[in-house]
Design a protein around this motif. Structure first.
Motif, PDB file in Angstrom:
ATOM      1  N   ALA A  99       0.886  -1.136   0.152  1.00 38.10           N
ATOM      2  CA  ALA A  99      -0.034   0.193   0.004  1.00 38.10           C
ATOM      3  C   ALA A  99       1.095   1.181   0.004  1.00 38.10           C
ATOM      4  N   VAL A 100       2.020   1.183   0.830  1.00 34.58           N
ATOM      5  CA  VAL A 100       2.953   2.326   1.172  1.00 34.58           C
ATOM      6  C   VAL A 100       3.583   2.669  -0.505  1.00 34.58           C
ATOM      7  N   TYR A 101       3.956   1.648  -0.933  1.00 31.22           N
ATOM      8  CA  TYR A 101       4.628   1.700  -2.379  1.00 31.22           C
ATOM      9  C   TYR A 101       3.801   2.012  -3.554  1.00 31.22           C
ATOM     10  N   GLN A 102       2.509   1.963  -3.395  1.00 34.25           N
ATOM     11  CA  GLN A 102       1.549   2.231  -4.441  1.00 34.25           C
ATOM     12  C   GLN A 102       0.972   3.498  -4.079  1.00 34.25           C
ATOM     13  N   GLY A 103       1.615   4.486  -2.979  1.00 35.11           N
ATOM     14  CA  GLY A 103       1.056   5.889  -2.921  1.00 35.11           C
ATOM     15  C   GLY A 103       0.009   5.916  -2.240  1.00 35.11           C
ATOM     16  N   ARG A 104      -0.430   4.868  -1.423  1.00 37.24           N
ATOM     17  CA  ARG A 104      -1.787   5.195  -0.418  1.00 37.24           C
ATOM     18  C   ARG A 104      -1.234   5.659   0.660  1.00 37.24           C
ATOM     19  N   LYS A 105      -2.155   6.326   1.326  1.00 29.43           N
ATOM     20  CA  LYS A 105      -1.852   7.008   2.707  1.00 29.43           C
ATOM     21  C   LYS A 105      -2.151   6.010   3.869  1.00 29.43           C
ATOM     22  N   VAL A 106      -0.922   5.471   4.417  1.00 29.50           N
ATOM     23  CA  VAL A 106      -1.105   4.508   5.484  1.00 29.50           C
ATOM     24  C   VAL A 106      -0.756   5.291   6.872  1.00 29.50           C
ATOM     25  N   LEU A 107      -1.838   5.486   7.775  1.00 26.30           N
ATOM     26  CA  LEU A 107      -1.874   6.034   8.824  1.00 26.30           C
ATOM     27  C   LEU A 107      -1.827   5.364  10.113  1.00 26.30           C
ATOM     28  N   VAL A 108      -0.847   5.338  11.020  1.00 23.25           N
ATOM     29  CA  VAL A 108      -0.824   4.308  11.961  1.00 23.25           C
ATOM     30  C   VAL A 108      -0.598   5.138  13.481  1.00 23.25           C
TER      31      VAL A 108
END
Length: 177
Positions: free
Chosen positions: A77-86
């Motif tokens: 997901a990160v490398y597809q440019g999605r915003k991953v909020l944790v």
């Protein structure tokens, strides 16, 4: 930021933990010349007023087994440019200096904040909640019901299997959306 004291029989020990929320970036496996390989990531932690957010970047070595499994599942997901909020907990903060090798700051000294990523409490991908950890303070019937529903949710989505090392899926699979 929280400070927790854990006295032991022989010596005292002081933990300095940083808790917050931020965006995952640069998930990678690091293979040093000496020593064992490990997983790392950057977290751009949010701080300041909600209408004028600032970011503090932490370069993290992933230390918790559960945290490592969760971050690996976020990699695609990160490398597809999605915003991953944790939601996260960091420990053992330290600084490292370096010299910029290119760009406008080439030749200048920079400082990197380093820490160990200990725990991930929740994950959102493009605003959608895809993971929430079990509550640690399970006291009373209300919390037991929350834990049971979280377990049921995790079992349906394969998160329990991922945490136990049985699944190699990612949070980017169609079943997660």
């Amino acid at each position: 930021m929280t400070v927790t004291t854990h006295p032991s029989a022989n010596t005292g020990f002081f933990d300095l933990h940083i808790t917050g929320l931020g965006y995952l970036n640069r998930i990678r496996e690091v293979k040093p010349k000496r020593g064992d390989a490990f997983w790392a990531c950057d977290i751009a932690a949010l701080n300041g007023p909600a209408d004028d957010v600032g970011y503090t970047r932490f370069d993290c070595r992933i230390s918790g087994r559960d945290a490592e499994a969760l971050v690996k599942r976020c990699r695609q997901a990160v490398y597809q440019g999605r915003k991953v909020l944790v939601g996260f907990k960091l420990g053992d903060l330290w600084t490292d200096t370096f010299v910029y090798s290119k760009g406008d700051k080439a030749g200048q000294t920079g400082v990197s904040l380093k820490a160990r990523l200990l725990f991930i409490s929740w994950i959102k991908v493009n605003g959608e909640m895809v993971y929430q950890a079990h509550r640690r303070d399970e006291q009373g019937a209300g919390n037991d019901r929350s834990a049971a529903s979280a377990e049921q949710s995790e079992a349906g989505n394969g998160y329990a299997a991922a945490l136990s090392g049985e699944a190699a899926g990612s949070f980017d699979s169609p079943a997660m959306h």
